[in-house]
Design a protein around this motif. Structure first.
Motif, PDB file in Angstrom:
ATOM      1  N   LYS A  74       0.829  -1.198   0.000  1.00  0.00           N
ATOM      2  CA  LYS A  74       0.000   0.000   0.000  1.00  0.00           C
ATOM      3  C   LYS A  74       0.869   1.257   0.000  1.00  0.00           C
ATOM      4  CE  LYS A  74      -4.115  -1.906   2.211  1.00  0.00           C
ATOM      5  NZ  LYS A  74      -5.090  -1.757   3.329  1.00  0.00           N
ATOM      6  N   ALA A  75       0.577   2.139  -0.950  1.00  0.00           N
ATOM      7  CA  ALA A  75       1.358   3.368  -1.080  1.00  0.00           C
ATOM      8  C   ALA A  75       1.260   4.243   0.162  1.00  0.00           C
ATOM      9  CB  ALA A  75       0.882   4.157  -2.306  1.00  0.00           C
ATOM     10  N   GLU A  76       0.111   4.196   0.832  1.00  0.00           N
ATOM     11  CA  GLU A  76      -0.115   5.067   1.981  1.00  0.00           C
ATOM     12  C   GLU A  76       0.798   4.738   3.165  1.00  0.00           C
ATOM     13  OE1 GLU A  76      -3.476   4.991  -0.726  1.00  0.00           O
ATOM     14  OE2 GLU A  76      -2.421   3.382   0.338  1.00  0.00           O
ATOM     15  N   SER A  77       1.278   3.495   3.241  1.00  0.00           N
ATOM     16  CA  SER A  77       2.075   3.092   4.399  1.00  0.00           C
ATOM     17  C   SER A  77       3.444   2.532   4.022  1.00  0.00           C
ATOM     18  CB  SER A  77       1.305   2.041   5.217  1.00  0.00           C
ATOM     19  OG  SER A  77       0.992   0.911   4.424  1.00  0.00           O
ATOM     20  N   VAL A  78       3.802   2.568   2.739  1.00  0.00           N
ATOM     21  CA  VAL A  78       5.056   1.949   2.288  1.00  0.00           C
ATOM     22  C   VAL A  78       6.279   2.560   2.960  1.00  0.00           C
ATOM     23  CG1 VAL A  78       5.324   3.497   0.298  1.00  0.00           C
ATOM     24  CG2 VAL A  78       6.346   1.208   0.244  1.00  0.00           C
ATOM     25  N   HIS A  79       6.194   3.846   3.333  1.00  0.00           N
ATOM     26  CA  HIS A  79       7.342   4.535   3.940  1.00  0.00           C
ATOM     27  C   HIS A  79       7.402   4.337   5.457  1.00  0.00           C
ATOM     28  CE1 HIS A  79       3.923   7.129   4.503  1.00  0.00           C
ATOM     29  NE2 HIS A  79       4.608   7.965   5.268  1.00  0.00           N
ATOM     30  N   GLU A  80       6.389   3.670   6.018  1.00  0.00           N
ATOM     31  CA  GLU A  80       6.317   3.513   7.465  1.00  0.00           C
ATOM     32  C   GLU A  80       6.454   2.060   7.932  1.00  0.00           C
ATOM     33  OE1 GLU A  80       3.260   7.189   8.476  1.00  0.00           O
ATOM     34  OE2 GLU A  80       2.455   5.194   8.016  1.00  0.00           O
ATOM     35  N   LYS A  81       5.955   1.124   7.184  1.00  0.00           N
ATOM     36  CA  LYS A  81       5.971  -0.278   7.605  1.00  0.00           C
ATOM     37  C   LYS A  81       7.398  -0.836   7.611  1.00  0.00           C
ATOM     38  CE  LYS A  81       2.820  -3.152   6.479  1.00  0.00           C
ATOM     39  NZ  LYS A  81       1.896  -4.048   5.751  1.00  0.00           N
ATOM     40  N   ILE A  82       7.722  -1.589   8.627  1.00  0.00           N
ATOM     41  CA  ILE A  82       9.064  -2.161   8.750  1.00  0.00           C
ATOM     42  C   ILE A  82       9.408  -3.025   7.544  1.00  0.00           C
ATOM     43  CG2 ILE A  82      10.473  -3.763  10.094  1.00  0.00           C
ATOM     44  CD1 ILE A  82       9.006  -2.819  12.583  1.00  0.00           C
ATOM     45  N   SER A  83       8.428  -3.737   7.009  1.00  0.00           N
ATOM     46  CA  SER A  83       8.673  -4.665   5.908  1.00  0.00           C
ATOM     47  C   SER A  83       8.964  -3.977   4.580  1.00  0.00           C
ATOM     48  CB  SER A  83       7.469  -5.600   5.739  1.00  0.00           C
ATOM     49  OG  SER A  83       6.293  -4.848   5.472  1.00  0.00           O
ATOM     50  N   GLU A 153     -11.974   7.272 -10.488  1.00  0.00           N
ATOM     51  CA  GLU A 153     -13.363   6.943 -10.796  1.00  0.00           C
ATOM     52  C   GLU A 153     -13.477   5.765 -11.756  1.00  0.00           C
ATOM     53  OE1 GLU A 153     -15.592  10.323 -12.047  1.00  0.00           O
ATOM     54  OE2 GLU A 153     -15.033  11.527 -10.299  1.00  0.00           O
ATOM     55  N   VAL A 154     -12.552   5.651 -12.699  1.00  0.00           N
ATOM     56  CA  VAL A 154     -12.588   4.543 -13.649  1.00  0.00           C
ATOM     57  C   VAL A 154     -12.318   3.226 -12.937  1.00  0.00           C
ATOM     58  CG1 VAL A 154     -11.458   3.514 -15.663  1.00  0.00           C
ATOM     59  CG2 VAL A 154     -11.953   5.945 -15.638  1.00  0.00           C
ATOM     60  N   ALA A 155     -11.243   3.183 -12.171  1.00  0.00           N
ATOM     61  CA  ALA A 155     -10.878   1.950 -11.465  1.00  0.00           C
ATOM     62  C   ALA A 155     -11.869   1.617 -10.363  1.00  0.00           C
ATOM     63  CB  ALA A 155      -9.480   2.078 -10.880  1.00  0.00           C
ATOM     64  N   GLY A 156     -12.408   2.644  -9.726  1.00  0.00           N
ATOM     65  CA  GLY A 156     -13.314   2.440  -8.604  1.00  0.00           C
ATOM     66  C   GLY A 156     -14.622   1.772  -8.981  1.00  0.00           C
ATOM     67  N   GLU A 157     -14.971   1.764 -10.258  1.00  0.00           N
ATOM     68  CA  GLU A 157     -16.185   1.094 -10.698  1.00  0.00           C
ATOM     69  C   GLU A 157     -16.055  -0.424 -10.600  1.00  0.00           C
ATOM     70  OE1 GLU A 157     -17.053   2.426 -14.614  1.00  0.00           O
ATOM     71  OE2 GLU A 157     -17.692   4.437 -13.981  1.00  0.00           O
ATOM     72  N   VAL A 158     -14.803  -0.901 -10.510  1.00  0.00           N
ATOM     73  CA  VAL A 158     -14.557  -2.336 -10.510  1.00  0.00           C
ATOM     74  C   VAL A 158     -13.908  -2.818  -9.217  1.00  0.00           C
ATOM     75  CG1 VAL A 158     -13.292  -4.201 -11.696  1.00  0.00           C
ATOM     76  CG2 VAL A 158     -14.403  -2.397 -13.017  1.00  0.00           C
ATOM     77  N   HIS A 159     -13.006  -2.018  -8.651  1.00  0.00           N
ATOM     78  CA  HIS A 159     -12.241  -2.484  -7.491  1.00  0.00           C
ATOM     79  C   HIS A 159     -11.990  -1.337  -6.522  1.00  0.00           C
ATOM     80  CE1 HIS A 159      -9.021  -4.722  -5.342  1.00  0.00           C
ATOM     81  NE2 HIS A 159      -9.665  -5.773  -5.788  1.00  0.00           N
ATOM     82  N   ASP A 160     -11.631  -1.681  -5.273  1.00  0.00           N
ATOM     83  CA  ASP A 160     -11.430  -0.656  -4.243  1.00  0.00           C
ATOM     84  C   ASP A 160      -9.986  -0.170  -4.136  1.00  0.00           C
ATOM     85  OD1 ASP A 160     -10.259  -2.858  -3.111  1.00  0.00           O
ATOM     86  OD2 ASP A 160     -11.579  -2.961  -1.366  1.00  0.00           O
ATOM     87  N   SER A 161      -9.139  -0.570  -5.077  1.00  0.00           N
ATOM     88  CA  SER A 161      -7.772  -0.055  -5.123  1.00  0.00           C
ATOM     89  C   SER A 161      -7.288  -0.110  -6.570  1.00  0.00           C
ATOM     90  CB  SER A 161      -6.828  -0.858  -4.225  1.00  0.00           C
ATOM     91  OG  SER A 161      -6.644  -2.161  -4.740  1.00  0.00           O
ATOM     92  N   MET A 162      -6.149   0.506  -6.823  1.00  0.00           N
ATOM     93  CA  MET A 162      -5.547   0.466  -8.157  1.00  0.00           C
ATOM     94  C   MET A 162      -4.037   0.580  -8.009  1.00  0.00           C
ATOM     95  SD  MET A 162      -6.232   4.307  -9.738  1.00  0.00           S
ATOM     96  CE  MET A 162      -5.335   3.902 -11.256  1.00  0.00           C
ATOM     97  N   PRO A 163      -3.276   0.071  -8.981  1.00  0.00           N
ATOM     98  CA  PRO A 163      -1.826   0.243  -8.911  1.00  0.00           C
ATOM     99  C   PRO A 163      -1.447   1.700  -9.104  1.00  0.00           C
ATOM    100  CG  PRO A 163      -2.463  -0.724 -11.012  1.00  0.00           C
ATOM    101  CD  PRO A 163      -3.693  -0.717 -10.158  1.00  0.00           C
TER     102      PRO A 163
END
Length: 232
Positions: A74-83, A153-163
């Motif tokens: 997840k981009a939102e936490s990539v800079h914080e998670k130890i892994s 909006e395009v991706a959100g019609e199908v899934h709850d995340s996108m690359p």
């Protein structure tokens, strides 16, 4: 989640778009899946293509379902998670692509595959991070993860995340070892809705054994059983 993507362009097109050299033969790919060896460009070697395994190597991922494999971060936490923090700081990469796939759920059992591309279906790249490790036999292996974010909006019609799809300017910053954390995080946003499109594709994409041009062809919505549906 991003669990499948395509790279249907030629070696020459890849080298021209990314201004990087590819020292091995490359055949267009239409259904790239986790554990497969595919081209990436790293911050350590931005002028050449490297070939890394997506998520895990085939041996490690043998007989394990995709849901159990670490293929995205997840981009939102990539800079914080130890892994992932160390890789975010020192081992960034971009992953060339020209489309990716997601499955739209309709009810409890029906899933319809969709392909997402840029408007002109040109080459682009995902933001990624990579790791290096030594196998039991002493060989060096490399793997990568694709970063994901909230959908447009395009991706959100199908899934709850996108690359995370990077612009050319963002690619330069992502591969620059001296980019600040602020600049890097600013790149990890949903791609502009108006620059993307999606369409339903054949259920052939459901099997990683299938890798042919027909997979990326636009068709009427079809569920995982090969039945056409009016509700795509």
């Amino acid at each position: 989640m991003c669990g499948r993507y395509s790279l249907s362009k030629s070696k020459a097109e890849l080298e021209e778009r990314f201004q990087a050299e590819m020292l091995v033969d490359f055949k267009p790919r239409f259904n790239i899946a986790p554990t497969q060896l595919v081209p990436v460009i790293t911050s350590d070697s931005p002028r050449g293509f490297s070939f890394f395994y997506w998520g895990v190597t085939p041996d490690f991922g043998h007989n394990k379902p995709v849901a159990q494999k670490l293929i995205n971060a997840k981009a939102e936490s990539v800079h914080e998670k130890i892994s992932t923090k160390g890789a975010f700081q020192r081992r960034r990469c971009i992953i060339p692509a020209d489309g990716y796939f997601e499955w739209k759920k309709l009810g409890k059992k029906t899933r319809i595959p969709y392909r997402f591309t840029l408007r002109e279906e040109e080459l682009f790249s995902f933001a990624g991070i990579w790791e290096e490790y030594e196998t039991v036999s002493g060989d060096t292996q490399h793997t990568f993860l694709i970063l994901t974010t909230t959908p447009n909006e395009v991706a959100g019609e199908v899934h709850d995340s996108m690359p995370v799809i990077l612009s050319r300017e963002q690619e330069k910053k992502w591969l620059d070892k001296y980019s600040s954390e602020t600049d890097l995080l600013a790149s990890l946003k949903p791609y502009p809705t108006e620059l993307m499109l999606s369409y339903s594709v054949s259920s052939l994409v459901n099997s990683v054994q299938n890798d042919s041009p027909g997979i990326i062809r636009k068709i009427s919505p079809m569920d995982q059983f090969g039945n056409y549906t009016l509700f795509g």
